[in-house]
Design a protein around this motif. Structure first.
Motif, mmCIF file in Angstrom:
data_model
loop_
_atom_site.group_PDB
_atom_site.id
_atom_site.type_symbol
_atom_site.label_atom_id
_atom_site.label_comp_id
_atom_site.label_asym_id
_atom_site.label_seq_id
_atom_site.Cartn_x
_atom_site.Cartn_y
_atom_site.Cartn_z
ATOM 1 N N ARG A 171 0.831 -1.204 0.000
ATOM 2 C CA ARG A 171 0.000 0.000 0.000
ATOM 3 C C ARG A 171 0.864 1.252 0.000
ATOM 4 O O ARG A 171 0.584 2.222 -0.712
ATOM 5 N N TRP A 202 -6.078 1.418 -8.537
ATOM 6 C CA TRP A 202 -5.652 2.006 -7.266
ATOM 7 C C TRP A 202 -6.518 3.215 -6.914
ATOM 8 O O TRP A 202 -6.803 3.457 -5.735
ATOM 9 N N ALA A 249 -9.413 1.712 -5.354
ATOM 10 C CA ALA A 249 -9.056 1.134 -4.054
ATOM 11 C C ALA A 249 -8.873 2.216 -2.995
ATOM 12 O O ALA A 249 -9.238 2.009 -1.831
ATOM 13 N N GLU A 250 -8.313 3.345 -3.367
ATOM 14 C CA GLU A 250 -8.150 4.432 -2.392
ATOM 15 C C GLU A 250 -9.508 4.893 -1.868
ATOM 16 O O GLU A 250 -9.670 5.136 -0.663
ATOM 17 N N THR A 308 -12.150 3.046 -1.797
ATOM 18 C CA THR A 308 -12.672 1.925 -1.010
ATOM 19 C C THR A 308 -12.086 1.925 0.392
ATOM 20 O O THR A 308 -12.799 1.694 1.384
ATOM 21 N N ILE A 309 -10.793 2.182 0.501
ATOM 22 C CA ILE A 309 -10.145 2.201 1.816
ATOM 23 C C ILE A 309 -10.692 3.345 2.666
ATOM 24 O O ILE A 309 -10.924 3.189 3.876
ATOM 25 N N SER A 345 -9.679 -4.560 -1.497
ATOM 26 C CA SER A 345 -8.533 -3.658 -1.347
ATOM 27 C C SER A 345 -7.251 -4.447 -1.107
ATOM 28 O O SER A 345 -6.203 -4.154 -1.695
#
Length: 273
Positions: free
Chosen positions: A43, A59, A62-63, A65-66, A142
Motif C-alpha cells: 500500500r 488504485w 481502491a483508495e 474503497t479504503i 482492497s
C-alpha cells in the motif's frame, strides 16, 4: 434513539451479552485488519508510485474503497459504543432496554452516510452484522490489489536487474571478440534485449497489475502469480546470444592456439637450419 419495535423476538440479557461480545471481537478483528492494511508495504508503494494503466485505474478505486472502509468502521464503532452504553444502564436490563438493544443489535439501525457501495447514495442502513460483512468485502478487494502489486514488485524488478547484470557481462564479452551492433547479428540482438529489459522494468514499476495472472477459481486475496512471459523470453534470447558469442570466442581462441603452435614449429625449424 427512538424505540420503533424490535426486529423479531426481544433478546434476553444473556443473548444481548453474547451478541455484544461477538460484535466486540469482530470490531477488534476489523480494526487489526485495517491497521495491517494501512501499514502494508504494498500500500505504501502504491501510494508513492507514479502509476499508469490498469494499476492507476484500480488504485484510484481502491483508495476510495479504503476511505469508505474507515468511514464504515467509525460508524460501526459508534453504533457498538451506543449499544454498550444502553447495556451498561442496569445490571438487569428491563423490557425497554432489551427492546432497544434488540433493535440496535439485530435491526437495521446503523446508518452509513453516502452508502457503503459503489453507487452514490445519501445514506444506507445496515445491521451491525451486515455492516461487518460489507467491511469484509471491501477489505478483501482492497487487500487483493495491494498484495498483488506487492507480489509483482517483489518478484520481477529484482529478476530483471539480475538479468540486466548478466546482459552487461555478455555485452563486455561480445565487445572483446568484436561482436558489435551493425556488424554482427548477435550485437543487434543484444541491443534489442537491452531495450526490452529497460522497457519491461519501467512498465513493471508503473503498472504492476498488468503483469499478474490470477489463479483460476481463486477468491483469496493475491491468488495468482506474476506474469514472467516477457522476462522469460528475454532471458532465453540472452542465453542464445551468450552461447553464440562463446562459440565465436572459442573459435578465436582455437585460431590463436593454432597460430601459437605454428609459430613454435617455425621457430624450432629455424633453430635447426
Amino acid at each position: 434513539m427512538g424505540v420503533t419495535g424490535p426486529p423479531g423476538p426481544v433478546m434476553d440479557r444473556d443473548e444481548v451479552d453474547r451478541a455484544l461480545a461477538r460484535l466486540g471481537a469482530e470490531h477488534k478483528a476489523v480494526e487489526d485488519s485495517l491497521l495491517a492494511l494501512q501499514d502494508h508495504a504494498g500500500r505504501r508503494l502504491l501510494e508513492g508510485a507514479e502509476l499508469t494503466g490498469t494499476t492507476r485505474e484500480r488504485w484510484a478505486v481502491a483508495e476510495r474503497t479504503i476511505t469508505l472502509l474507515w468511514t464504515c468502521f467509525d460508524v460501526y464503532t459508534d453504533a457498538l459504543r451506543g449499544a454498550r452504553e444502553v447495556r451498561a444502564r442496569r445490571r438487569w436490563p428491563g423490557r425497554e432496554e432489551l427492546v432497544e438493544l434488540t433493535d440496535r443489535l439485530r435491526g437495521e439501525s446503523v446508518l452509513v452516510p453516502g452508502g457503503a457501495g459503489e453507487e452514490a447514495l445519501l445514506s444506507e442502513r445496515f445491521t451491525l452484522e451486515g455492516l461487518v460483512r460489507r467491511m469484509n468485502e471491501l477489505y478483501a478487494s482492497s487487500l487483493d490489489l495491494v498484495v498483488t502489486a506487492d507480489a509483482v514488485w517483489s518478484a520481477l524488478p529484482a529478476r530483471i536487474d539480475l538479468l540486466a547484470a548478466e546482459l552487461g557481462r555478455t555485452r563486455s564479452l561480445a565487445h572483446s571478440v568484436g561482436v558489435r551492433p551493425g556488424e554482427h547479428p548477435a550485437g543487434d540482438e543484444l541491443e534489442e534485449i537491452t531495450a526490452e529489459l529497460g522497457l519491461l522494468r519501467s512498465q513493471v514499476i508503473t503498472d504492476p497489475l498488468a503483469f499478474w495472472r490470477p489463479a483460476a477459481g481463486s477468491s483469496a486475496p493475491g491468488g495468482g502469480r506474476p506474469d514472467t512471459e516477457r522476462y522469460d523470453r528475454a532471458a532465453l534470447a540472452l542465453e542464445d546470444v551468450r552461447r553464440e558469442i562463446e562459440a565465436v570466442l572459442a573459435v578465436r581462441q582455437d585460431s590463436e592456439d593454432r597460430l601459437l603452435r605454428l609459430r613454435d614449429v617455425l621457430s624450432r625449424a629455424d633453430r635447426t637450419l
